[in-house]
Design an enzyme around this catalytic site. Structure first.
Site, short mmCIF file in Angstrom:
data_model
loop_
_atom_site.label_atom_id
_atom_site.label_comp_id
_atom_site.label_asym_id
_atom_site.label_seq_id
_atom_site.Cartn_x
_atom_site.Cartn_y
_atom_site.Cartn_z
N CYS A 75 27.57 6.59 5.47
CA CYS A 75 28.15 7.83 5.97
C CYS A 75 27.39 8.43 7.14
CB CYS A 75 28.33 8.86 4.86
SG CYS A 75 27.07 8.85 3.60
N HIS A 132 25.14 18.07 5.89
CA HIS A 132 25.76 16.92 5.23
C HIS A 132 26.46 17.40 3.97
CE1 HIS A 132 26.39 12.72 4.43
NE2 HIS A 132 25.75 12.78 3.27
N GLU A 180 18.31 17.99 1.25
CA GLU A 180 18.69 18.45 2.58
C GLU A 180 18.10 19.82 2.88
OE1 GLU A 180 22.42 18.67 5.66
OE2 GLU A 180 22.87 18.38 3.52
N LYS A 201 32.57 19.16 4.27
CA LYS A 201 33.02 18.32 3.16
C LYS A 201 33.64 19.14 2.03
CE LYS A 201 29.76 14.51 3.88
NZ LYS A 201 29.04 15.06 5.05
N HIS A 244 34.44 13.89 1.59
CA HIS A 244 33.48 13.02 2.27
C HIS A 244 34.23 11.85 2.89
CE1 HIS A 244 30.08 10.78 3.35
NE2 HIS A 244 29.24 11.17 2.39
N PHE A 301 23.78 7.22 2.19
CA PHE A 301 23.22 6.32 1.19
C PHE A 301 22.35 5.28 1.91
CE2 PHE A 301 25.85 6.19 -2.99
CZ PHE A 301 25.51 7.50 -3.23
#
Length: 410
Positions: free
Chosen positions: A167, A300, A311, A332, A337, A397
């Site tokens: 992502c 994110h 984060e 998101k 996502h 990831f």
């Protein structure tokens, strides 16, 4: 700007395109973001009865009436259609027309699954033994398919690159385009990403227990995971001198980008956020923007317990005490996502926030996690009349981290 940054070609955004659960087109995206309502709901892209969750950010049927679909439209994969629509919308806003058959135009795209959905359909038909399925379903199975289809449709004959790094892909594509324009390899670039929902990613994230049974709730203390989505985001980037020569009107400036890798775990982020913090510092340094000049952050913000904490730890390490004061949002929370295209769509959203001088809210409900004492934008849009620069973060990831610095253009 420091002397090194001042000597480089400045790169501006002159066009935006988007497809998301909010609808087809940038106006639909902005209306959805401002509404404070989530577009994550029960979906029909494939049968999900066997899974533990049953919601996603599915793109509505489309495109809208009157859109010139072109002779190849019916043969395109779902992800290809998203990509072509968003790229054409961005090109039109930039005042450009296809074909872009000049050496000075390039295309930089991110994707995570490409035409995986259609490949799944092919396998399902094959297993039914009811006849030979159409090989056309496999035409877009490769990850580079959405970007390549945009190049064919719009006649981009310069460099065409696809980046696939989970992502972080869409944001990395923007970083690649920024570098190419600065280096003089191209004067203009279409940069973004596209992905569609597919069973393999839906099943995988369910198996990891990383998906919330309801719409995701980024940074809330009751959050239980992410929500998958689909769509595309595309930006037209060009050298400022090139834009001025053709009297184009910049929408924003892509001031800088930075990347890093946690090099730690295939799914879990470093808990202290040190990997993400490195990307943030690199982006701000590349942009010659001081941490105190950041007006807001489009995070994110997946809604997973570990990622949200990590984060905010990264933001705290870079912004210091201001991490509690700077407005934060998560796109998101509205559209889900979008995997390989998430960073690109979120860059589009960040440009819109800068232009409209307000930060869109993050839906989800419930109180903000006490472990994340952030100024999360809730309920309705927050006016940020003085915000000159913003961060947009993508923390994938595998620990692939990217941060973009975008600046308002008046």
């Amino acid at each position: 700007m420091d002397s090194e940054a001042a000597s480089r070609r400045r790169v501006v955004v002159t066009g935006l395109g988007a497809v998301s659960a909010a609808g087809w087109g940038v106006p639909a995206l902005w209306a959805g973001l401002r509404s404070g309502q989530t577009g994550i709901r029960p979906f029909t892209r494939f049968d999900h009865a066997r899974h533990r969750t049953h919601v996603a950010g599915e793109v509505p049927d489309g495109p809208p009436a009157g859109y010139a679909r072109g002779p190849r439209w019916e043969r395109l994969s779902v992800a290809d259609r998203f990509a072509v629509f968003a790229a054409a919308e961005a090109l039109a806003q930039a005042g450009l027309a296809a074909p872009l058959g000049e050496r000075a135009a390039g295309l930089y795209f991110g994707s995570s699954t490409g035409g995986m959905l259609e490949s799944e359909w092919y396998v399902e038909e094959l297993m039914r033994a009811s006849g030979r399925p159409s090989l056309g379903l496999m035409a877009s199975q490769q990850i580079n398919a959405p970007g390549d289809e945009v190049a064919r449709t719009l006649g981009v004959t310069g460099p065409v690159q696809t980046i696939s790094s989970a992502c972080a892909s869409g944001a990395l594509a923007l970083e690649a385009a920024l570098a190419a324009i600065r280096a003089g390899e191209v004067d203009l670039a279409l940069a973004g990403g596209s992905d569609s929902l597919c069973q393999i990613t839906y099943a995988g994230f369910n198996a990891l227990r990383a998906v919330d049974e309801g719409p995701c709730r980024p940074f809330r203390d009751s959050r239980a995971g992410m929500s998958l989505g689909e769509g595309a985001g595309v930006l037209v980037l060009e050298a400022l001198d090139h834009a001025r020569a053709r009297e184009a009107r910049p929408l924003a400036e892509l001031r800088g980008a930075g990347a890093s890798c946690d090099a730690s775990h295939m799914t879990a982020p470093l808990a202290d956020g040190t990997g993400a913090a490195l990307a943030l510092r690199r982006a701000l340094g590349d942009a010659a923007v001081a941490p105190e000049a950041v007006g807001f952050v489009n995070t994110h913000g997946t809604g997973t317990p570990l990622n949200d904490v990590a984060e905010f730890a990264a933001l705290s390490a870079v912004l210091g005490a201001r991490a509690r004061e700077v407005p934060l949002t998560s796109t998101k929370g509205v559209v889900g996502h979008l995997l390989g295209s998430s960073g690109a769509l979120e860059a589009v959203a960040t440009v819109l926030c800068l232009r409209e001088r307000e930060v869109h809210p993050t839906p989800g409900g419930g109180r903000v996690d006490p472990l994340i004492p952030a100024r999360l934008v809730l309920e309705g849009p927050l006016a940020v009349p003085d915000a000159q620069a913003a961060l947009s973060t993508s923390l994938a990831f595998g620990g692939s981290n990217v941060a973009l610095v975008l600046a308002r253009w008046d």
